[in-house]
Scaffold this active site. Structure first.
Site, PDB file in Angstrom:
ATOM      1  CB  CYS A  46      11.130  -4.435  -9.638  1.00 38.68           C
ATOM      2  SG  CYS A  46      11.045  -2.636  -9.536  1.00 38.68           S
TER       3      CYS A  46
ATOM      4  CB  CYS B  65       0.646  -4.504  -2.516  1.00 41.33           C
ATOM      5  SG  CYS B  65      -0.662  -3.696  -3.357  1.00 41.33           S
TER       6      CYS B  65
ATOM      7  CB  CYS C 272       8.859  -4.379  -2.484  1.00 39.45           C
ATOM      8  SG  CYS C 272       8.169  -5.099  -3.986  1.00 39.45           S
TER       9      CYS C 272
ATOM     10  CB  CYS D  13      -2.939  -6.394  -9.721  1.00 38.27           C
ATOM     11  SG  CYS D  13      -1.278  -5.876  -9.262  1.00 38.27           S
TER      12      CYS D  13
ATOM     13  CD  GLU E  55       4.365 -13.740  -9.078  1.00 45.28           C
ATOM     14  OE1 GLU E  55       5.149 -12.780  -8.974  1.00 45.28           O
ATOM     15  OE2 GLU E  55       4.147 -14.548  -8.166  1.00 45.28           O
TER      16      GLU E  55
ATOM     17  CB  CYS F 143      11.044  -0.739  -2.525  1.00 42.25           C
ATOM     18  SG  CYS F 143      10.806   0.471  -3.826  1.00 42.25           S
TER      19      CYS F 143
HETATM   20  N1  SAH Z   1       6.674  -0.448  -8.877  1.00 45.81           N
HETATM   21  C1  SAH Z   1       5.481   0.277  -8.737  1.00 45.81           C
HETATM   22  C2  SAH Z   1       4.239  -0.578  -8.855  1.00 45.81           C
HETATM   23  C3  SAH Z   1       4.313  -1.931  -8.210  1.00 45.81           C
HETATM   24  S1  SAH Z   1       4.380  -1.970  -6.467  1.00 45.81           S
HETATM   25  C4  SAH Z   1       5.470   1.052  -7.435  1.00 45.81           C
HETATM   26  O1  SAH Z   1       6.329   0.812  -6.611  1.00 45.81           O
HETATM   27  O2  SAH Z   1       4.623   1.907  -7.281  1.00 45.81           O
HETATM   28  C5  SAH Z   1       2.691  -1.569  -6.056  1.00 45.81           C
HETATM   29  C6  SAH Z   1       2.507  -1.002  -4.660  1.00 45.81           C
HETATM   30  O3  SAH Z   1       2.789  -1.988  -3.677  1.00 45.81           O
HETATM   31  C7  SAH Z   1       3.421   0.179  -4.345  1.00 45.81           C
HETATM   32  O4  SAH Z   1       2.661   1.232  -3.811  1.00 45.81           O
HETATM   33  C8  SAH Z   1       4.355  -0.376  -3.297  1.00 45.81           C
HETATM   34  O5  SAH Z   1       4.806   0.635  -2.429  1.00 45.81           O
HETATM   35  C9  SAH Z   1       3.479  -1.390  -2.606  1.00 45.81           C
HETATM   36  N2  SAH Z   1       4.177  -2.440  -1.888  1.00 45.81           N
HETATM   37  C10 SAH Z   1       5.381  -2.992  -2.147  1.00 45.81           C
HETATM   38  N3  SAH Z   1       5.666  -3.959  -1.249  1.00 45.81           N
HETATM   39  C11 SAH Z   1       4.618  -4.016  -0.396  1.00 45.81           C
HETATM   40  C12 SAH Z   1       4.279  -4.848   0.728  1.00 45.81           C
HETATM   41  N4  SAH Z   1       5.094  -5.813   1.144  1.00 45.81           N
HETATM   42  N5  SAH Z   1       3.114  -4.633   1.344  1.00 45.81           N
HETATM   43  C13 SAH Z   1       2.249  -3.680   0.907  1.00 45.81           C
HETATM   44  N6  SAH Z   1       2.484  -2.909  -0.165  1.00 45.81           N
HETATM   45  C14 SAH Z   1       3.660  -3.057  -0.804  1.00 45.81           C
HETATM   46 FE1  SF4 Z   2       9.782  -2.277  -7.643  1.00 45.08          FE
HETATM   47 FE2  SF4 Z   2       8.547  -3.276  -5.503  1.00 45.08          FE
HETATM   48 FE3  SF4 Z   2       9.701  -0.867  -5.396  1.00 45.08          FE
HETATM   49 FE4  SF4 Z   2       7.468  -1.188  -6.843  1.00 45.08          FE
HETATM   50  S1  SF4 Z   2       7.663  -1.412  -4.615  1.00 45.08           S
HETATM   51  S2  SF4 Z   2       9.348  -0.106  -7.437  1.00 45.08           S
HETATM   52  S3  SF4 Z   2       7.779  -3.295  -7.584  1.00 45.08           S
HETATM   53  S4  SF4 Z   2      10.765  -2.818  -5.714  1.00 45.08           S
END
Ligand code: SAH
Ligand code: SF4
Length: 366
Positions: free
Chosen positions: A122, A345, A129, A115, A102, A126
């Site tokens: 991934c 995000c 996420c 974006c 996406e 986390c």
């Molecule tokens: N993997 C990379 C980039 C993609 S995630 C990273 O983690 O930095 C992009 C951003 O979205 C990151 O700062 C992450 O912490 C944030 N993010 C992930 N899940 C989220 C959510 N449910 N709500 C808001 N931000 C989120």
């Molecule tokens: Fe991967 Fe989501 Fe963590 Fe970014 S925030 S590193 S996309 S699991």
């Protein structure tokens, strides 16, 4: 000499395209013409590259080509953002399988932000996420990374404004697909390529320390954002298991050594999770962690998904921001766009498409 089968042009660097033309007995500058056509003019069909001799176009068409990802769906948000769902084909040469990914196009006053994803799924896992639910499906190639941006620009060409920002904050951890991401960034930043200056391109990382150290050595590189998301190791271990491999001391140590350009700040992102990392005690610890760094902070209100978290209250976010600002840290609250179409995000999880089973084999091993 004929062109080998399956030779994808999109994603090739200027040097690679020059070499390809030389291998066909053509002058190297033909490679540069293809390069400009692909990236600066967004011509995705060799037939449109009319400054190439017809005989060369014909020869190229036998083995080489431009195979764009297919836009499977567009999800239009009420706030103007568009989430694109792409189908990426398998690539026999690289032995990669088909995947979906996406990207999000976000128009706003005076600029558009795209974006883009760097991996399908991934591995970093986390807990807050939704992309993590997919596990890692596969890395994207430079062409697949660039195609998301080029297609989004092309589809919206009638309404584009002068400035384009690119953020690698879609699916995937950019620094775990380092070479492909950096190749894509070089083509993006090249004035003869896509032509988006380094100041307008941001890689966001969950904190892959060796990747940060390697990025520090690059002469041409985008800006760096770090997803901090917690104020101490215990909290970060629980939210981002990658912290057990690269704990805060190592992460912030790498940040302190990172050579910033005169105009550059490190950006720290902090997802606000209600009752978990959003108290004033957390804010004070964040101030301590970031002491002495030339940085800015983005507080990101958590975007809901089917996960056991809740949003921070508006008051908690405002107080957190106020404390950081009081202590001299430039802090913004970054509200994500496209929540209604799962484009914000952390919401990129191919929703509304065939769900992909998460399996423990495609998560990162610590
Ligand atoms: N993997 C990379 C980039 C993609 S995630 C990273 O983690 O930095 C992009 C951003 O979205 C990151 O700062 C992450 O912490 C944030 N993010 C992930 N899940 C989220 C959510 N449910 N709500 C808001 N931000 C989120
Ligand atoms: Fe991967 Fe989501 Fe963590 Fe970014 S925030 S590193 S996309 S699991």
């Amino acid at each position: 000499m004929s062109v080998s089968q399956n030779n994808e042009l999109l994603g090739k660097t200027k040097e690679e395209l020059r070499e390809l033309c030389v291998s066909l007995g053509e002058p190297a500058y033909r490679g540069e013409q293809i390069y400009r056509a692909l990236y600066a003019e967004r011509k995705f069909d060799l037939e449109q590259v009319t400054n190439l001799p017809a005989a060369l176009r014909e020869r190229l068409s036998h083995g080489a080509g431009i195979r764009l990802p297919e836009v499977k769906k567009r999800f239009q948000s009420v706030d103007g953002a568009i989430r694109y769902l792409f189908e990426l084909g398998p690539n026999e040469k690289d032995k990669t399988r088909a995947a979906s990914v996406e990207a999000v196009f976000m128009p706003s006053e005076g600029r558009q932000t795209i974006c883009a994803s760097t991996q399908a799924g991934c591995a970093v896992n986390c807990q807050f996420c939704l992309t993590a639910q997919l596990g890692l499906i596969r890395n994207l190639s430079p062409g697949e990374i660039l195609a998301q941006i080029l297609i989004a620009l092309e589809e919206n060409k009638d309404t584009l404004v002068p400035h384009t920002n690119i953020v690698f904050m879609g699916q995937g951890e950019p620094l775990l697909n380092y070479d492909a991401v950096l190749t894509a960034c070089r083509i993006l930043q090249d004035p003869n390529g896509v032509g988006i200056p380094a100041k307008r391109v941001t890689i966001s990382t969950s904190g892959i320390v060796p990747g940060i150290e390697r990025l520090a050595t690059e002469s041409e590189r985008p800006k760096l954002a770090i997803s901090l998301n917690a104020s101490n190791d215990a909290q970060r271990d629980a939210l981002m298991p990658i912290n057990r491999k690269y704990p805060l001391a190592a992460l912030l140590g790498a940040c302190r050594k990172y050579p910033l350009r005169s105009w550059e700040f490190l950006m720290f992102e902090y997802v606000m999770l209600g009752g978990i990392n959003d108290t004033l005690a957390d804010a004070k610890r964040v101030v301590k962690l970031l002491a002495g760094l030339k940085c800015k902070v983005n507080l990101i209100p958590w975007n809901p998904g089917d996960l056991p978290y809740r949003e921070s209250s508006e008051e908690a976010i405002a107080e957190f921001q106020e404390l950081l600002i009081d202590r001299g840290i430039v802090t913004f609250v970054r509200r994500s766009r496209g929540r209604d179409v799962m484009a914000a995000c952390g919401q990129l999880a191919l929703l509304n498409d065939t769900p992909i089973e998460k399996s423990s084999s495609n998560l990162i091993t610590l």
